[in-house]
Write an enzyme that holds these catalytic residues in place. Structure first.
Site, mmCIF file in Angstrom:
data_model
loop_
_atom_site.group_PDB
_atom_site.id
_atom_site.type_symbol
_atom_site.label_atom_id
_atom_site.label_comp_id
_atom_site.label_asym_id
_atom_site.label_seq_id
_atom_site.Cartn_x
_atom_site.Cartn_y
_atom_site.Cartn_z
ATOM 1 N N CYS A 1 -22.097 10.725 13.382
ATOM 2 C CA CYS A 1 -22.547 11.910 14.111
ATOM 3 C C CYS A 1 -23.350 11.529 15.349
ATOM 4 O O CYS A 1 -23.339 12.240 16.356
ATOM 5 C CB CYS A 1 -23.351 12.831 13.189
ATOM 6 N N HIS B 1 -29.116 13.528 10.109
ATOM 7 C CA HIS B 1 -27.937 14.032 10.823
ATOM 8 C C HIS B 1 -28.305 14.265 12.285
ATOM 9 O O HIS B 1 -29.410 14.704 12.599
ATOM 10 C CB HIS B 1 -27.455 15.337 10.174
#
Length: 911
Positions: free
Chosen positions: A98, A353
């Site tokens: 990510c 994340h």
């Protein structure tokens, strides 16, 4: 609905009064429960497994009402994968990539960088022809620039909702399963891109990284004594700002540029003064790039734990940033506007994340880029850098400060990207080059083909589901047999026929058959009785077999079950009768031999055998509806059954005859044996006149003779070598005896085996050879030195007196003679002695043996390893680094009962 156990009893109640030879067709149909009434939908809520006529609750409810077409398939609408109008294209997260996706989106929305990359020459032009893209193979970019070109072209004009960046990630050599340091990745990739583009001839391409991201600052040091100023100019691509103790971005910039005093041990060596002097040092910004990357140092090294940690403090920043106060040369415009905020969600520096809030340079709208999902940020008040944390308790979250108009606060933003503000809005339209557009068009064509294929599969599934719906509605009404001809079908097959998620397979009734290839009565609970009309349709459409009609009801199985049930009911009465017969004194010697162990537990054995016969098909017929039969399991079960002795097998000898041990058996009368024979018809029978096994008698005589021979040999050897057997008056190499100059050597293994035989000759085999070859190398040389034989290798050998050696040569086969001789050396020191071995030492093999022993110490397979963690304060370690304790390997018992350090570890020193 009667419970299944009551149905079982009701189906076989007649067996208690009917003899096996009197079983009729009516009894057989009763055993197969043909007489049970079918259940009614709405009254019976679930399927009655004990009733073969109950066809309720087998999965029919999903077909009998009106059905939504979407229930006929599990294929998502392919249009959900299509890019929405006026939206951006997402990137697939390959596991832990990510952080890469966020940077790619930020770089893609830098129009100048995108335009320069499109101008970069590519091997793609060799791949394409004048009439389009080659069709033989897919295009594979060869360089980092080509990967970025292709990715950017797809992000710009793809019809897909998201694309796969695996080629780009693989080209960089990144581990998709491990999250890297995002800030470090940004630096390294920019350096790689600049180095790659520096080889280009076009200056617009070659200098794009410097033009967009490169600025200059100088480290300025001023001597307090003479005022001399030294300057070291350096390029930068991002400014790394410390955020500890600050609340605003401007404070972080001011600290980055603040003056530092060089005093004491840290004094500066002034070349003008030619000595160390107090001085001041600071950073001066000389020039700023078009795109200003500000790294907020959220991930810092914690000296207490030795690991990185994340700083979750709020930092305020504005959408407009005036850098003029911080620049040395004031001429020009230095007002920047915010263009991207990169965010890390999570409390740990090692997980979490990454998300990006990026501004579209053409429309001025803000978008949230979260891997595949892209969302336009709308609302009255724009909140940049605000994302909820992952796995963080709400109590530990600090209160968010109030922000004015045009300003934002974030505790998760780790990088801010500012663009130099211009008078005119950026309306630049970046066109995808023709060769790249051909590749994008080809990918779009593949996507459209996939959409058509998925839509067709959905349509076929719906058509098939509608046909199945009509089939089920028609056939389910005709399933009940009533009084018409009927057949049996597996309940599991019917349920799979009604299961929309699995294709219907051919009918397989083999698992429900008995040993006579008919329907076993024990399987009736997993079978259903259906009409012959419905069965004909099933077999014509799906095939399979065998068909189980009324002729498939097995009379043999019913008769056998009747016999077993009758025996079970009279077992208690027969047990008393046999006990009374055993107490009665026998007249004469006419009778039968029975094992005492069998007599003690014959009732239990009979009950187990009857239960096994009663349910033997439950085990022997395997699983329902054609499941594969496991051969390995059946072999193991057979082996276990064979190991358990059946009735009267305890007096069987290994040859299958009557055992010679009379203590393990007794004689019973003819009447008692007849009763026992009813329950154990296959038990071995031994009348009283039966002779014991002749082979066992011969072996017994031979065993007795061998035992006597072994005792005689042992006594003779013990008398010949009394001191060697008792381990008395043994010679020692370290204290050589005065009365002899020669000692002989045998292996300690030989000596141990010989002593074991002499102690228990009946249980051991006589030792015939001394086996001294084991102490020699393949070349016939000795493997041990004299010093080693007195120390570490002394456990491997035994020393023999010369007189004992003469006796050993007579009693045993001597393969190799090994001896040590003491020799006095004359001359200067007549008392000096030497020890000579025969055969001589083999130096090479001795060296190899020592190397192997050292290797064995380092290479082992089964050993206890002690690991000790030395920490002054364990509580401090756990409190300061909670992320290291998330997946602790300590068990609950270990945590509750702390064991003292070094327990059971001989090498651990507490100090």
């Amino acid at each position: 609905m009667a419970p299944r156990l009551q149905l079982e009893k009701a189906a076989w109640r007649w067996a208690e009064t009917v003899r096996p030879e009197e079983v009729s067709q009516e009894h057989i149909e009763t055993a197969y429960r043909i007489w049970l009434e079918p259940c009614i939908r709405g009254v019976c809520r679930r399927n009655c497994r004990g009733n073969p006529n109950c066809l309720v609750g087998i999965g029919e409810h999903i077909w009998l009402g009106e059905i939504d077409e979407n229930s006929f398939h599990n294929i998502d609408d392919p249009n959900c994968e299509r890019r929405k109008k006026n939206s951006f294209v997402g990137l697939t997260n390959l596991g832990a990539t990510c952080y890469v996706n966020t940077f790619l989106q930020v770089w893609f929305l830098n129009l100048e960088l995108r335009q320069a990359l499109y101008l970069c020459p590519s091997t793609c032009s060799d791949y394409t022809r004048g009439d389009g893209v080659r069709g033989e193979k897919d295009y594979e970019p060869q360089t980092i620039c080509e990967h970025l070109q292709y990715l950017f072209a797809l992000l710009q004009n793809s019809n897909r909702r998201y694309i796969d960046p695996s080629g780009f990630v693989k080209a960089l050599g990144l581990d998709t399963g491990q999250q890297q340091d995002a800030q470090e990745f940004s630096k390294l990739f920019m350096s790689l891109l600049e180095d790659t583009l520096s080889k280009q001839k076009n200056p617009d391409v070659r200098n794009i990284v410097q033009q967009q991201f490169c600025g200059e600052y100088a480290y300025v040091t001023v001597c307090n004594q003479c005022g001399r100023e030294s300057k070291l100019v350096s390029k930068f691509y991002e400014l790394e700002l410390n955020i500890q103790g600050h609340k605003q971005l401007t404070d972080c910039i001011s600290e980055f540029l603040k003056e530092e005093k060089l005093e004491g041990d840290n004094r500066y060596f002034c070349e003008n003064c030619q000595s160390k002097q107090n001085a001041t040092r600071k950073i001066r910004l000389l020039s700023l790039p078009c795109t200003l990357n500000l790294q907020l140092m959220r991930f810092v090294f914690d000296r207490q734990t030795g690991h990185k940690k994340k700083l979750n403090a709020y930092i305020g920043f504005s959408e407009s940033l005036d850098m003029e106060p911080y620049v040395e040369h004031k001429g020009g415009s230095f007002v920047y506007e915010l263009s991207a905020v990169l965010i890390h969600r999570g409390v740990s520096a090692y997980s979490g994340h990454y998300i990006a809030h990026v501004k579209d340079p053409q429309s001025g709208e803000w978008y949230k880029f979260n891997d595949e999902d892209i969302e336009k940020m709308e609302g009255k008040k724009l909140q940049l850098g605000i994302e909820e944390d992952l796995a963080e308790p709400s109590k530990s979250q600090a209160r968010k400060p109030k922000c004015g108009k045009g300003t934002h606060c974030s505790r998760n933003a780790y990088m801010l990207v500012y663009r130099l503000q211009t008078q005119e809005k950026n309306h630049t339209m970046v066109q995808v080059p023709a060769f790249l557009q051909e590749l994008v068009d080809r990918d779009n064509s593949k996507f459209e083909e996939w959409c058509v294929e998925m839509a067709e599969m959905r349509r076929q599934s719906v058509d098939k589901g509608k046909a199945k719906h009509e089939e089920v509605k028609e056939l389910y009404q005709r399933l009940p047999a009533g009084t018409e001809p009927y057949e049996f079908v597996s309940l599991e097959w019917l349920q799979k026929w009604l299961d929309e998620s699995t294709p219907t397979k051919p009918i397989d009734n083999h698992a429900c058959l008995c040993s006579h290839d008919k329907l076993h009565p024990d399987k009736i609970s997993i079978m259903k009785r259906i009409s012959e009309y419905a069965a004909d349709i099933f077999y014509s459409r799906y095939g399979g077999g065998p068909r189980l009609t009324v002729k498939a009801l097995c009379k043999d199985c019913v008769v056998e079950r009747c016999r077993v049930l009758r025996l079970k009911s009279q077992l208690n009465e027969d047990y008393k009768t046999v006990n009374n017969l055993l107490k009665t004194t026998m007249k004469g010697n006419d009778g039968f031999w029975v094992g005492k162990s069998s007599l003690r537990c014959w009732r239990q054995l009979a009950l187990e055998q009857l239960d096994e016969q009663d349910g033997e098909t439950e085990q022997s017929n395997g699983k329902i509806n054609g499941s594969p039969f496991n051969k390995d399991e059946s072999k193991e079960e057979k082996k276990e059954e064979e190991e358990e002795l059946n009735f009267n097998e305890d007096i069987l000898c290994p040859h299958g005859g009557l055992s010679i041990s009379e203590n393990e058996r007794r004689l019973v009368s003819q009447e008692a044996w007849s009763k026992l024979r009813q329950y154990f018809p296959k038990a071995p029978e031994f009348p009283s006149y039966k002779e014991c096994c002749s082979q066992c008698k011969i072996l017994e005589r031979e065993g007795e003779e061998n035992e006597a021979l072994h005792k005689m040999i042992a006594n003779e050897q013990k008398a010949s070598l009394p001191n060697l057997f008792q381990d008395k008056n043994r010679p020692c190499l370290s204290n050589w005896p005065e009365d002899t100059d020669t000692l002989y050597i045998v292996s300690q293994f030989f000596l141990d085996e010989w002593r074991k035989f002499v102690r228990k000759p009946a249980r051991s085999t006589p030792v015939s050879s001394i086996g001294n070859s084991a102490l020699l190398c393949p070349h016939g040389g000795l493997m041990f030195t004299f010093p080693s034989l007195t120390k570490e290798d002394s456990k491997l050998i035994a020393l023999i007196w010369p007189s004992e050696w003469q006796m050993i040569q007579k009693l045993f086969v001597v393969d190799k003679v090994i001896k040590i001789t003491r020799i006095e050396v004359g001359g200067v020191n007549p008392s000096e002695v030497q020890y000579i071995s025969e055969p001589n030492l083999c130096p090479d093999c001795r060296e190899g043996l020592l190397c192997q022993q050292q290797r064995d110490l380092r290479e082992y397979t089964q050993a206890t390893i002690y690991v000790h963690k030395v920490v002054d304060n364990k509580k401090v370690m756990k409190d300061s680094a909670p992320e290291l304790n998330v997946s602790s390997s300590e068990t609950e018992e270990d945590k509750e009962e702390a064991k003292p350090d070094g327990e059971k570890d001989p090498d651990f020193n507490q100090n």
